[in-house]
Every structure is written in structure tokens, then in C-alpha cells.
Design an enzyme around this catalytic site. Structure first.
Site, PDB file in Angstrom:
ATOM      1  N   ASN A  30     -10.856   5.108 -81.358  1.00  0.00           N
ATOM      2  CA  ASN A  30     -12.122   4.767 -82.012  1.00  0.00           C
ATOM      3  C   ASN A  30     -12.460   3.321 -81.716  1.00  0.00           C
ATOM      4  O   ASN A  30     -11.556   2.523 -81.474  1.00  0.00           O
ATOM      5  CB  ASN A  30     -11.969   4.895 -83.534  1.00  0.00           C
ATOM      6  CG  ASN A  30     -12.135   6.310 -84.002  1.00  0.00           C
ATOM      7  OD1 ASN A  30     -12.359   7.209 -83.208  1.00  0.00           O
ATOM      8  ND2 ASN A  30     -12.009   6.500 -85.303  1.00  0.00           N
ATOM      9  N   ARG A  31     -13.725   2.970 -81.804  1.00  0.00           N
ATOM     10  CA  ARG A  31     -14.109   1.564 -81.609  1.00  0.00           C
ATOM     11  C   ARG A  31     -13.768   0.772 -82.855  1.00  0.00           C
ATOM     12  O   ARG A  31     -14.232   1.093 -83.937  1.00  0.00           O
ATOM     13  CB  ARG A  31     -15.624   1.497 -81.401  1.00  0.00           C
ATOM     14  CG  ARG A  31     -16.006   1.148 -79.995  1.00  0.00           C
ATOM     15  CD  ARG A  31     -17.488   1.012 -79.896  1.00  0.00           C
ATOM     16  NE  ARG A  31     -17.895  -0.384 -79.916  1.00  0.00           N
ATOM     17  CZ  ARG A  31     -19.159  -0.766 -79.906  1.00  0.00           C
ATOM     18  NH1 ARG A  31     -20.123   0.119 -79.901  1.00  0.00           N
ATOM     19  NH2 ARG A  31     -19.452  -2.053 -79.895  1.00  0.00           N
TER      20      ARG A  31
END
Ligand code: C5P
Length: 400
Positions: A212-213
């Protein structure tokens, strides 16, 4: 890095003649960039390594070295010790440590050390490893500690003379984190705080993964702020490019959501406050390949759901434990946040608007809305350290 508790403080840097003196020039440069009130004292020997003009120019400040530079009624050692809110001796040689620990005051630096009566005094021993391990030096450090000095342990690594060992000048950010600790209120003393931060990583094969960012910056700033205010902090972090805050007692790196779940559940039992700021991946790979997949393999990734760690912590939550979640939303912030607050049995939820490019994710700044039952608190755009401090003030006022 931002150091809110150093703002508007008078900072006195005492420099003795360690070869690492050039790093003290960088320390002064950093402090000047923060617009702080600075003054420097050098020992006579320190001036054999670098000129006082360097400190004066880099710090845009006065540099002192003589006890006899009396101007009218201005007596250097008593005036400087009165003026300073914080006194940092860096680098500190074996000689200066020996002198201060015995109360010798035969130059401006040692006389100022004796006249400085506040608790906010830091010393940074920096020398060859054999000098550092010397029994007399170690004995002197113990005396300094007992006399109220905070000692920043040197790092292990390459030393100026080519040897490898303990004695290196530490990172200046580490020194400043300790400096802040000495100046800030301790409203979370004896509180155990557990924080998750960063992304999680789910492996596809030994070289590929999905993630995930998340830079982890918000969680790290929360950890830094809680630790600065006296809390006993455990920071559980997925992979990031950040250095763990120096004052965080327990730093646990993890990779996958399952790893993070195990650690969070274990540590949650003893924690007073838990904050899940990690961007936990909602899915993991079902068909992980132990061998590297070949480019021409037909690739279908099968996903399975990861546990919702926050929800699980909500189910297990004990009385008087405070549980705080984050939500990254692009729309309907209030509706989604309130739903999660209830469903995950939280005390508070902090909403980031991730549709905006100027805040959140990799940015140093954020703007958030805090929801608790029946209350909404909007925090204007600010550095994540300041957002962390305001969130923690809110937690203190509401729950502590
Ligand atoms: O439901 P949603 O993923 O939007 O909730 C976000 C919050 O839940 C964050 O605090 C995040 O750290 C946490 N979370 C979790 N486990 C997951 C997904 C999110 O603990 N699998």
C-alpha cells in the site's frame, strides 16, 4: 525534521577539541536554519581544529572562548549559564568530561558547566574506542549522569583514526531529539503507547510483492511526540525509509499484515493507548511462489483477505484502554469515519483526505479531521509533527 519544543529557546553549544568538531558545525548550522537563539563556547584546543569564525558565520551567533572577556558587568560564565535554556556539550573529549565530572573550572566552558543549574544539559562523548572504554572515562560518565547530565552514547563505527568501535559522534537529529525531551512537558509519563505505522508488504514470490502507499511519517511523528512527552512507546512498523525516533524504547519492524497482527495483539494486552496508523494491506497472496516466477509464466494472482487488525483490537479492548484508528478516504469522510468508529469499537478515528496531492502520503504535511462520539475536531494543514502534537493534546484532554 521539526523540533517544536526548541522554538524560542536559548541554546548554548559547548565545543571541545574532538576531531568530530566538524559535525558540531553542522549541528550549529541545523539550529540556525530553525531560527533559534544560539551562542557557542569553544575551548582553546578546539580552536586548533577549526576557527571560531566558522561557528560564528554558520550559526550567525556570538562565539566565546575566554573567561576574561568581561564587558562592563558582563561576566561570561555566569551570564551565559543564565541565558541558556539548554546546554549541549558536543563533541565532548575525555579531558572535558573528566574536568566537568570533578568540578574543575579552569576555562570558560568548564566554568559555565559548573554555573549552569538547570536540568537541561546534554553531553556527547566522542573519542577513540579505547579511550571510550577506559575505566576512568566510564567512571566519569557515571558521575556526570548522577549529577543530572543526559549522556548521548556514541555510535559504533569507523573512527577518525581508522579503528572501528564505539566512539563515533552520533547523528545530530539524535542529539536534538534528546534536547527536545529535556524541554517538553511529561504528561504521558508511565503510559504505555502502541503505534503501528507504514505499509505492509505481501510477497508474490521471493522478489516481488504487493503493498500500500504509505511513507509512515504520520505514525513516526506520533511515536516521536508521545516518547518526547514521557510515554513508553512501542512502534511497530512496516518497511519505510524512515529512521526510528531515538526516544522510542521498542521498535519492531514487520513486513506482512499477519506479522503486524501478531505483534499488535501481543503488545496490546499491556498498552494504555493503541493507535493503528499503518496502511495495512487488505489482501495477501494465496498462491505465494517459493521460486521466482518466470516472465513467461501465465500469472494469475489469487488473493485472500487479511485480518482487520484494528477490528480485532476493538473486540479485545479492555476497560480504560484507548483505541484510535485512521481512515484514508477520498469522499464522504464523515459518514465513513463514523461508521468505522462504531463498527471497530474505537474511541477516536482520524481521517485523511487522500484525494489531495499537497497533504497525506509522502508529504511532510497533513490536514485531518478527528471524530470521537459526538465530537468533530478539524486540524488545519500543518507539519505532521505539529498535527501529531495536536492529536495527542486532544487525547490527553479527552481521555487522560
Ligand atoms: O477499514 P479501513 O481499512 O478503511 O480502516 C482503516 C483503519 O483500520 C486504519 O487504522 C488501519 O490501520 C486499520 N486496518 C487494520 N487492518 C486492516 C486494514 C486496516 O487494522 N486489514
Amino acid at each position: 525534521m521539526k523540533y517544536p519544543y526548541l522554538e524560542n529557546k536559548n541554546i548554548l553549544i559547548g565545543v571541545s577539541s574532538g576531531i568530530a568538531i566538524y559535525k558540531a558545525v553542522d549541528l550549529v548550522s541545523k539550529l540556525r536554519k530553525m531560527n533559534l537563539n544560539l551562542k557557542v563556547i569553544m575551548t582553546k584546543n578546539a580552536k586548533n581544529w577549526v576557527s571560531d569564525q566558522i561557528f560564528s558565520a554558520v550559526g550567525n551567533c556570538d562565539v566565546y572562548y575566554s573567561s576574561f572577556d568581561v564587558k562592563g558587568g558582563w561576566i561570561p560564565h555566569t551570564e551565559l549559564s543564565n541565558w541558556a535554556d539548554l546546554f549541549i556539550v558536543a563533541p565532548a573529549t575525555a579531558n572535558i568530561i573528566a574536568k566537568i565530572s570533578c568540578g574543575i573550572s579552569n576555562d570558560l566552558l568548564t566554568s559555565t558547566a559548573i554555573a549552569f543549574a538547570k536540568e537541561s544539559k546534554l553531553i556527547v562523548p566522542t573519542m577513540n574506542v579505547r579511550m571510550y572504554e577506559n575505566k576512568a572515562l566510564q567512571r566519569n560518565l557515571k558521575i556526570l549522569e548522577a549529577d543530572g547530565w543526559t549522556i548521548i552514547e556514541p555510535e559504533v563505527g569507523h573512527l577518525a583514526d581508522g579503528e572501528i568501535g564505539k566512539g563515533r559522534y552520533p547523528d545530530n537529529d539524535r542529539i536534538l531529539e534528546y534536547a527536545e525531551y529535556l524541554l517538553c512537558k511529561k504528561d504521558f509519563l508511565n503510559k504505555k503507547v502502541l503505534i503501528s505505522a507504514g505499509p505492509t508488504v505481501e510477497k508474490i514470490d521471493p522478489v516481488r510483492y504487493i503493498t500500500n502507499r504509505s511513507s509512515g511519517k504520520m505514525g513516526y511523528e506520533l511515536a516521536r511526540e508521545f516518547a518526547c512527552r514521557g510515554a513508553d512507546v512501542t512502534l511497530v512498523s512496516g518497511p519505510t525509509n524512515l529512521t526510528a525516533p531515538s526516544l522510542v524504547k521498542n521498535f519492531i519492524p514487520v513486513e506482512s499484515a499477519i506479522d503486524m497482527e501478531k505483534v499488535m495483539v501481543t503488545y496490546s494486552e499491556n498498552s494504555d493507548i493503541i493507535i493503528m496508523s499503518a496502511a495495512v494491506g487488505d489482501f495477501r497472496i494465496k498462491n505465494f511462489s517459493a521460486q521466482k516466477l518466470k516472465k513467461d509464466d501465465v500469472l494469475v494472482l489469487e488473493l485472500e483477505k487479511n485480518p482487520d487488525i484494528l477490528k480485532e483490537l476493538g473486540e479485545k479492548k479492555r476497560e480504560n484502554q484507548i483505541l484510535i484508528g485512521f481512515a484514508a478516504e477520498t469522499q464522504n469522510h464523515e459518514e465513513y469515519a463514523k461508521k468505522k468508529l462504531k463498527e471497530k469499537k474505537l474511541d477516536m478515528i482520524i481521517v485523511n483526505d487522500v484525494s489531495r496531492k499537497d497533504i497525506g502520503f509522502e508529504s511532510d504535511e497533513n490536514e485531518v479531521i478527528v471524530y470521537s462520539y459526538g465530537e468533530e475536531y478539524r486540524l488545519e494543514k500543518n507539519h505532521k509533527r505539529i498535527i501529531a502534537a495536536l492529536i495527542i493534546d486532544y487525547v490527553y484532554n479527552k481521555f487522560c
